[in-house]
Design an enzyme around this catalytic site. Structure first.
Site, PDB file in Angstrom:
ATOM      1  N   HIS A   1       2.077 -23.412 -21.569  1.00  0.00           N
ATOM      2  CA  HIS A   1       1.682 -24.630 -20.841  1.00  0.00           C
ATOM      3  C   HIS A   1       0.770 -25.511 -21.679  1.00  0.00           C
ATOM      4  CE1 HIS A   1      -1.963 -22.503 -18.683  1.00  0.00           C
ATOM      5  NE2 HIS A   1      -2.377 -23.068 -19.785  1.00  0.00           N
TER       6      HIS A   1
ATOM      7  N   ASP B   1      -7.164 -31.387 -16.696  1.00  0.00           N
ATOM      8  CA  ASP B   1      -6.891 -30.671 -15.453  1.00  0.00           C
ATOM      9  C   ASP B   1      -8.164 -30.198 -14.750  1.00  0.00           C
ATOM     10  OD1 ASP B   1      -7.479 -28.781 -17.410  1.00  0.00           O
ATOM     11  OD2 ASP B   1      -5.429 -28.035 -17.540  1.00  0.00           O
TER      12      ASP B   1
HETATM   13  C1  GLP Z   1      -6.362 -23.444 -19.666  1.00  0.00           C
HETATM   14  C2  GLP Z   1      -6.226 -24.956 -19.694  1.00  0.00           C
HETATM   15  C3  GLP Z   1      -5.290 -25.361 -20.794  1.00  0.00           C
HETATM   16  C4  GLP Z   1      -5.681 -24.699 -22.087  1.00  0.00           C
HETATM   17  C5  GLP Z   1      -5.602 -23.206 -21.944  1.00  0.00           C
HETATM   18  C6  GLP Z   1      -5.884 -22.471 -23.233  1.00  0.00           C
HETATM   19  O1  GLP Z   1      -5.256 -22.845 -19.092  1.00  0.00           O
HETATM   20  N1  GLP Z   1      -5.735 -25.485 -18.469  1.00  0.00           N
HETATM   21  O2  GLP Z   1      -5.351 -26.774 -20.940  1.00  0.00           O
HETATM   22  O3  GLP Z   1      -4.815 -25.108 -23.107  1.00  0.00           O
HETATM   23  O4  GLP Z   1      -6.569 -22.899 -20.968  1.00  0.00           O
HETATM   24  O5  GLP Z   1      -7.045 -21.727 -23.122  1.00  0.00           O
HETATM   25  P1  GLP Z   1      -7.675 -20.813 -24.219  1.00  0.00           P
HETATM   26  O6  GLP Z   1      -8.159 -21.703 -25.306  1.00  0.00           O
HETATM   27  O7  GLP Z   1      -8.807 -20.153 -23.504  1.00  0.00           O
HETATM   28  O8  GLP Z   1      -6.637 -19.856 -24.685  1.00  0.00           O
END
Ligand code: GLP
Length: 266
Positions: free
Chosen positions: A138, A67
């Protein structure tokens, strides 16, 4: 779906990196699906270390990220283009032409999404897709109510996602772009293998919902139950709310694939 539990966050990151490294060693021209977020920073640090110390060779790989924010150029330090450059690409000698992220500056975002899916297909499809888990369930930026068969497309980010990702935007959720381009859940499910890596107490309730069901468009990660080669790696904090723990422990003891992962930890 198989679930492997790691004692702590450090082992979790190391094991995730080991699985990617094994994939690259087995198939040097692998197509890798990559993720961003705090959890992945330690994973990429391990991969950089393996490139430097063991000569792990990324030069034949092709990568597709999940993304990107809409409206941030690649030169913006808060973009996922910049994240990937900073944490991985600049250190491992992979040609920029082999790395792909959705272009959040595209004039026609829907067309950009379609072209992204076509590029993944033209590359032969993703061999191994790495995923993190959002606190709202998500994967990529497939926010609640995303179709479970969605394709790469522009999406509106949920308020809780903007809140969670505000760190890079002076802590102000209003400064986080309201739109993003994300690989669709359906696109993700076409990957040949998926590894979902989940760390920390803040994800515990959501991981329980993902693993214990039901499958629902409220939680895009629950669609992973439709994939036949999906491995979930979690640390003990993330696993702390699971009620199916005895069944997982049983599988950890007897499943040859999970036992082999155990030996990679030590
Ligand atoms: C963002 C990304 C996701 C990821 C999420 C988790 O939202 N778009 O793909 O899974 O971060 O992030 P973190 O590892 O900082 O909790």
């Amino acid at each position: 779906m198989k679930v492997f539990l790691c004692p702590n966050r450090t082992d979790l990151a190391r094991l995730t990196a080991t699985l990617l490294a094994e994939q690259i060693s087995r198939k040097p021209n692998s197509v890798l699906g990559l993720a961003t977020g705090r959890t992945m920073e330690a994973v990429y640090a391990h991969l950089v270390q393996r490139h430097r110390e063991d000569g792990l060779d990324f030069s034949g790989c092709t990568t597709f990220n999940l993304d990107e924010y809409v409206g941030l150029p690649a030169t913006d330090a808060r973009s996922y283009h910049a994240y990937m450059h900073t944490h991985l690409f600049q250190h491992v000698g992979i040609a920029p032409s082999r790395t792909h992220l959705p272009n959040g500056m595209a004039a026609d975002l829907a067309a950009e999404g379609q072209q992204y899916d076509a590029a993944i297909k033209a590359a032969g499809g993703i061999d191994l897709q790495l995923l993190g888990l959002g606190e709202n369930g998500h994967i990529g930026f497939n926010e609640p109510l995303s179709s479970l068969v969605s394709r790469t497309r522009p999406v509106v980010l949920a308020p809780e996602t903007r809140q969670q990702n505000a760190g890079l935007f002076d802590g102000n959720p209003e400064s986080v772009p309201p739109l993003a381009l994300t690989m669709g859940t359906g696109t993700i499910l076409e990957s040949r293998r998926i590894v979902l890596t989940v760390a920390g107490k803040a994800k515990a309730e959501m991981l329980r919902a993902v693993l214990e069901g039901p499958v629902t468009a409220q939680i895009s990660a629950s669609a992973l139950h439709f994939h036949t080669n999906c491995l979930v790696l979690a640390d003990e904090d993330a696993a702390s709310a699971l009620t199916i723990r005895p069944a997982l422990d049983h599988a950890l003891k007897h499943d040859p694939e999970l036992c082999a992962l155990h030996s990679l930890l030590t």
